[in-house]
Structures are given as structure tokens and as C-alpha cells.
Design a protein around this motif. Structure first.
Motif, PDB file in Angstrom:
ATOM      1  N   PHE A   1      -7.503  -3.847 -11.503  1.00  0.00           N
ATOM      2  CA  PHE A   1      -7.050  -2.516 -11.082  1.00  0.00           C
ATOM      3  C   PHE A   1      -8.127  -1.512 -11.469  1.00  0.00           C
ATOM      4  CE2 PHE A   1      -4.597   1.447 -11.658  1.00  0.00           C
ATOM      5  CZ  PHE A   1      -4.030   1.532 -10.391  1.00  0.00           C
ATOM      6  N   GLU A   2      -8.770  -0.943 -10.469  1.00  0.00           N
ATOM      7  CA  GLU A   2      -9.889  -0.038 -10.700  1.00  0.00           C
ATOM      8  C   GLU A   2      -9.791   1.148  -9.744  1.00  0.00           C
ATOM      9  OE1 GLU A   2     -13.273  -2.440  -9.891  1.00  0.00           O
ATOM     10  OE2 GLU A   2     -12.858  -3.904 -11.483  1.00  0.00           O
ATOM     11  N   ASN A   3      -9.984   2.361 -10.298  1.00  0.00           N
ATOM     12  CA  ASN A   3     -10.014   3.582  -9.477  1.00  0.00           C
ATOM     13  C   ASN A   3      -8.782   3.698  -8.574  1.00  0.00           C
ATOM     14  OD1 ASN A   3     -12.594   4.229 -10.550  1.00  0.00           O
ATOM     15  ND2 ASN A   3     -13.567   2.897  -9.024  1.00  0.00           N
ATOM     16  N   GLN A   4      -7.602   3.439  -9.167  1.00  0.00           N
ATOM     17  CA  GLN A   4      -6.332   3.535  -8.440  1.00  0.00           C
ATOM     18  C   GLN A   4      -6.269   2.590  -7.247  1.00  0.00           C
ATOM     19  OE1 GLN A   4      -3.704   5.508  -9.649  1.00  0.00           O
ATOM     20  NE2 GLN A   4      -5.138   5.523 -11.379  1.00  0.00           N
ATOM     21  N   LYS A   5      -6.883   1.426  -7.388  1.00  0.00           N
ATOM     22  CA  LYS A   5      -6.824   0.407  -6.334  1.00  0.00           C
ATOM     23  C   LYS A   5      -6.564  -0.958  -6.959  1.00  0.00           C
ATOM     24  CE  LYS A   5      -9.829   2.334  -2.699  1.00  0.00           C
ATOM     25  NZ  LYS A   5     -10.320   3.531  -3.400  1.00  0.00           N
ATOM     26  N   HIS A   6      -5.761  -1.766  -6.249  1.00  0.00           N
ATOM     27  CA  HIS A   6      -5.539  -3.157  -6.629  1.00  0.00           C
ATOM     28  C   HIS A   6      -6.596  -4.010  -5.916  1.00  0.00           C
ATOM     29  CE1 HIS A   6      -1.662  -2.076  -8.368  1.00  0.00           C
ATOM     30  NE2 HIS A   6      -1.355  -1.446  -7.233  1.00  0.00           N
ATOM     31  N   TYR A   7      -7.418  -4.689  -6.701  1.00  0.00           N
ATOM     32  CA  TYR A   7      -8.487  -5.523  -6.142  1.00  0.00           C
ATOM     33  C   TYR A   7      -8.139  -7.003  -6.328  1.00  0.00           C
ATOM     34  CZ  TYR A   7     -11.764  -1.602  -5.625  1.00  0.00           C
ATOM     35  OH  TYR A   7     -12.394  -0.450  -5.238  1.00  0.00           O
ATOM     36  N   PHE A   8      -8.326  -7.769  -5.255  1.00  0.00           N
ATOM     37  CA  PHE A   8      -8.206  -9.221  -5.318  1.00  0.00           C
ATOM     38  C   PHE A   8      -9.546  -9.819  -4.885  1.00  0.00           C
ATOM     39  CE2 PHE A   8      -3.842  -7.882  -5.042  1.00  0.00           C
ATOM     40  CZ  PHE A   8      -3.188  -8.747  -5.909  1.00  0.00           C
ATOM     41  N   TYR A   9     -10.156 -10.557  -5.808  1.00  0.00           N
ATOM     42  CA  TYR A   9     -11.451 -11.181  -5.552  1.00  0.00           C
ATOM     43  C   TYR A   9     -11.240 -12.688  -5.373  1.00  0.00           C
ATOM     44  CZ  TYR A   9     -13.262  -6.824  -7.591  1.00  0.00           C
ATOM     45  OH  TYR A   9     -13.538  -5.508  -7.867  1.00  0.00           O
TER      46      TYR A   9
ATOM     47  N   GLY B   1      -3.001   2.045  -5.057  1.00  0.00           N
ATOM     48  CA  GLY B   1      -1.845   1.821  -5.913  1.00  0.00           C
ATOM     49  C   GLY B   1      -1.777   2.855  -7.006  1.00  0.00           C
ATOM     50  N   LYS B   2      -0.653   2.891  -7.700  1.00  0.00           N
ATOM     51  CA  LYS B   2      -0.458   3.909  -8.731  1.00  0.00           C
ATOM     52  C   LYS B   2      -0.646   3.368 -10.141  1.00  0.00           C
ATOM     53  CE  LYS B   2       2.737   6.600  -5.886  1.00  0.00           C
ATOM     54  NZ  LYS B   2       4.097   7.191  -5.770  1.00  0.00           N
ATOM     55  N   GLU B   3      -0.331   2.102 -10.351  1.00  0.00           N
ATOM     56  CA  GLU B   3      -0.469   1.539 -11.695  1.00  0.00           C
ATOM     57  C   GLU B   3      -0.796   0.061 -11.594  1.00  0.00           C
ATOM     58  OE1 GLU B   3       4.301   0.705 -12.465  1.00  0.00           O
ATOM     59  OE2 GLU B   3       3.226   2.205 -13.646  1.00  0.00           O
ATOM     60  N   ALA B   4      -1.414  -0.449 -12.656  1.00  0.00           N
ATOM     61  CA  ALA B   4      -1.844  -1.848 -12.663  1.00  0.00           C
ATOM     62  C   ALA B   4      -0.650  -2.793 -12.718  1.00  0.00           C
ATOM     63  CB  ALA B   4      -2.765  -2.102 -13.856  1.00  0.00           C
ATOM     64  N   LEU B   5      -0.837  -3.977 -12.159  1.00  0.00           N
ATOM     65  CA  LEU B   5       0.181  -5.021 -12.188  1.00  0.00           C
ATOM     66  C   LEU B   5      -0.042  -5.926 -13.395  1.00  0.00           C
ATOM     67  CD1 LEU B   5       0.104  -5.984  -8.395  1.00  0.00           C
ATOM     68  CD2 LEU B   5       1.669  -4.408  -9.537  1.00  0.00           C
ATOM     69  N   ASP B   6       0.978  -6.658 -13.757  1.00  0.00           N
ATOM     70  CA  ASP B   6       0.891  -7.594 -14.883  1.00  0.00           C
ATOM     71  C   ASP B   6       0.132  -8.834 -14.426  1.00  0.00           C
ATOM     72  OD1 ASP B   6       1.150  -9.192 -17.072  1.00  0.00           O
ATOM     73  OD2 ASP B   6       3.337  -9.130 -17.165  1.00  0.00           O
ATOM     74  N   SER B   7      -1.124  -8.928 -14.805  1.00  0.00           N
ATOM     75  CA  SER B   7      -1.961 -10.034 -14.336  1.00  0.00           C
ATOM     76  C   SER B   7      -1.490 -11.382 -14.855  1.00  0.00           C
ATOM     77  CB  SER B   7      -3.429  -9.801 -14.757  1.00  0.00           C
ATOM     78  OG  SER B   7      -3.530  -9.648 -16.160  1.00  0.00           O
TER      79      SER B   7
ATOM     80  N   ASN C   1       0.842  -1.193   0.000  1.00  0.00           N
ATOM     81  CA  ASN C   1       0.000   0.000   0.000  1.00  0.00           C
ATOM     82  C   ASN C   1       0.877   1.243   0.000  1.00  0.00           C
ATOM     83  OD1 ASN C   1      -2.318   1.626   0.171  1.00  0.00           O
ATOM     84  ND2 ASN C   1      -3.297   0.158   1.562  1.00  0.00           N
ATOM     85  N   ILE C   2       0.328   2.348  -0.430  1.00  0.00           N
ATOM     86  CA  ILE C   2       1.078   3.602  -0.458  1.00  0.00           C
ATOM     87  C   ILE C   2       0.905   4.339   0.869  1.00  0.00           C
ATOM     88  CG2 ILE C   2       0.828   3.781  -2.960  1.00  0.00           C
ATOM     89  CD1 ILE C   2      -1.369   5.818  -2.534  1.00  0.00           C
TER      90      ILE C   2
END
Length: 346
Positions: free
Chosen positions: A334-342, A291-297, A270-271
Motif C-alpha cells: 500500500f503506497e501513496n493511497q494505492k493498493h499495489y499487486f506485484y 484506496g483509503k487504507e492498507a489491507l491486512d497482508s 476501487n473508489i
């Protein structure tokens, strides 16, 4: 079998159609020549109209007879070819089905059906040898990984203890103190990697088969309290939406490992002054961090491909393997500057 058989039948039908189309004019010229020979032999002269009618009659008769007998021949060939192909290829497709059902983790050899067809018998023999050697190599590799991880824990613990003692020495220079701290951090990270590799080996070995009813709501609340120190370190704002009394039937150790890795990953990456969302509903666990940018899924859940800072690069790999062992699913977005794990468990 249908694909291979259909390919042969298609070629046979195309060949038959070509032969049929070529044979009709040949038959026509042969019948015309024979008819003209009979007419000349008996000195019979036909009018132009009668000649056209005879030619038309010959063409129709030749076409009908050719199509009729060709169709009967083709139908017989198709039926015979299907029956023979079904019987001849049955051992192959029996073996193919057993190979598809083969699971290396079950440690079960494949018993192929005996066949009197030499080629398929040889194929089954070689497949049996290949599967047997694969099972043996897989078992040796798993045993080596587990034993190596166990044996490494003791020297790593001794090294960490000795380094802690060095740090307590009063006559160390600032440079020596810094070097020992860096070495201690490296040993600590190595120890975590070793424990994570051991956990992955145990998951691969199916050592967490025992299941029980677990209160997910209570477990998540307990783990949030244990990991709360990270929240104050970065001034993280926590948002929770936990549905009460959500229960699942699963292995408690695996569920705890899954949640601990997701929580620690969300806190660690987290930032500063970021946000952390934890949500639980009757079918899904959602954990999100700023987060600032999406990760490589495509690379995210692979081992040693997402190492950042002091991480081991195995946390999300353990999450993926744990979900697979529990027959759950995990998804990243990655949505709205957040990393989501479902994590979906139903």
C-alpha cells in the motif's frame, strides 16, 4: 545427525574436563604420599628447596601424564562414537530426508529403506501407514470437492432461471420484487463461490499442466477491453504502461484466471473517481487501484477472509494459488493511497 552427535560430544568433553581437573590434585596427593613414605622408610631427609623441586616435578609429571592419556582416551572415544552414531542413525536420517521430499500433490507413497534396528523399523512402519492414510484422505477430499461443485452448478442454475422468471411477473408488489432481487443476488454470489471453489480444486489437483507460449501484452489488452464497463461505472481513470511483445511459457487458462481476478478485484474495490494502474514489463505485472487504507497482508490471500460487498472472498486466494501453480510470486503493498499487486513471472 551433527546436532545430536555434537550435543553428546559436548557433554562428554565437559565431563572429561571435570574429571581431569579433579584427578590432578588427587594424583598429586597420592604421589606425594608415596614419595614421603619411601623417604621415611629409608630415613631420607630432603631440604626445603629439594622438597619444593620434587613437589613441582610431581605436579608437572602428573599433569602431563594425565592430560596425555586422557587425550588419547578421549580421541578414541570421539572417533568411535562418531562412527557408531553415523551407522546407528543413518536409517533415521534417510527416512527424514524422504519425508522432507514428500509432496502430497504427487500422490506418491514413500519407500523407506529397510533397517535391522527395531526402533527405526517400527518408526518407518508407522510413518508409512500415516502417509498412506493421508494420501487416501487427501484424494477423497479433492474428489468430493470437485464432485460437489459440479453437482451444485445445475440446481443453482435452475434456481437462477426460476428467479429471473419470477422477476418478469407483472403482479408482484414492490416488496416481493425486492425480496426476489435479493434472493437472485444471493444465488448469483453462491454460484460464483461454487465456481471459484471448483477452480481452486482443479488447481490443487494439478489439472492445468499443459503449457504454451502466451503473449502477455496482447492478453492484458484483451482483458482490459472486456472489463472496461466497470471503468465507466465509477468514473475510474485508467493508466497503462504495457511493454509490447512480452511472452511467457505457461498454462493459458491459469494466466487468464489470474489476470481476470486481479483486474476484477482492482475494479470492484476501487473508489469513486479513483485511479487504476496496469503496468507490464519483461518480468513483472503491476496492478494498482486507489484506496483509503492498507489491507491486512497476512490475511489477504487466505480464503473467505477478505469478503467485501458482493465479493466471494476467493478471488485473491485463487490469485495466490494460481501463482504458486505457475511458480510465479505475488506481493501486496500500500503506497501513496494505492493498493499495489506485484506479480513476478521471471
Amino acid at each position: 545427525m551433527n546436532k545430536l552427535l555434537n550435543r553428546s560430544l559436548n557433554k562428554l568433553l565437559i565431563y572429561a574436563a571435570i574429571v581431569l581437573c579433579c584427578s590432578i590434585p588427587i594424583y598429586y596427593f597420592i604421589f606425594s604420599a608415596l614419595l614421603q613414605y619411601e623417604l621415611d622408610e629409608h630415613n631420607i631427609i630432603l631440604t626445603e628447596r629439594a622438597g619444593r623441586e620434587d613437589s613441582y616435578l610431581i605436579i608437572v609429571t602428573v599433569t602431563i601424564l594425565t592430560v596425555l592419556f586422557s587425550s588419547l582416551l578421549l580421541i578414541g572415544l570421539v572417533l568411535l562414537n562418531r562412527r557408531l552414531s553415523r551407522e546407528l542413525w543413518r536409517p533415521f536420517y534417510d527416512s527424514l530426508t524422504k519425508i522432507k521430499d514428500f509432496d502430497l500433490n504427487k500422490h506418491q507413497a514413500v519407500a523407506f529403506t529397510p533397517t535391522d534396528i527395531a526402533e527405526f523399523a517400527e518408526l518407518n512402519d508407522n510413518l508409512d501407514k500415516l502417509i498412506t492414510s493421508s494420501i487416501s484422505a487427501y484424494n477423497q477430499q479433492k474428489k468430493f470437492t470437485e464432485n460437489a461443485s459440479h453437482e451444485l452448478q445445475t440446481p443453482l442454475a435452475i434456481m437462477q432461471s426460476k428467479l429471473d422468471l419470477f422477476l418478469q411477473e407483472e403482479n408482484l408488489s414492490s416488496h416481493q420484487h425486492q425480496l426476489i432481487r435479493e434472493l437472485s443476488a444471493a444465488v448469483t454470489r453462491t454460484s460464483r463461490i461454487n465456481r471459484n471453489l471448483l477452480m481452486l480444486a482443479k488447481i490443487d489437483n494439478k489439472q492445468f499442466e499443459q503449457q504454451e507460449i502466451i503473449n502477455l501484452s496482447g492478453l492484458i489488452n484483451d482483458l482490459m477491453e472486456l472489463l472496461g464497463d466497470h471503468q465507466s461505472d465509477k468514473n475510474i481513470k485508467l493508466e497503462t504502461n504495457i511493454t509490447q511483445d512480452v511472452s511467457v511459457r505457461a498454462n493459458r487458462v491459469l494466466v487468464e484466471v489470474l489476470l481476470q481476478n486481479l483486474f476484477s478485484n482492482a475494479y470492484r474495490h476501487n473508489i469513486q473517481e479513483g485511479r487504476l494502474l496496469i503496468r507490464l514489463d519483461p518480468s513483472t505485472i503491476v496492478i494498482a487501484n486507489s484506496g483509503k487504507e492498507a489491507l491486512d497482508s497476512d490475511q489477504l490471500f487466505k480464503r473467505f477472509t477478505s469478503v467485501k460487498g458482493s465479493g466471494t472472498g476467493l478471488g485473491l486466494a485463487i490469485v495466490h494459488e494460481t501463482c504458486a501453480s505457475l511458480r510465479w510470486s505475488v506481493r501486496y503493498a500500500f503506497e501513496n493511497q494505492k493498493h499495489y499487486f506485484y506479480v513476478r513471472f521471471i
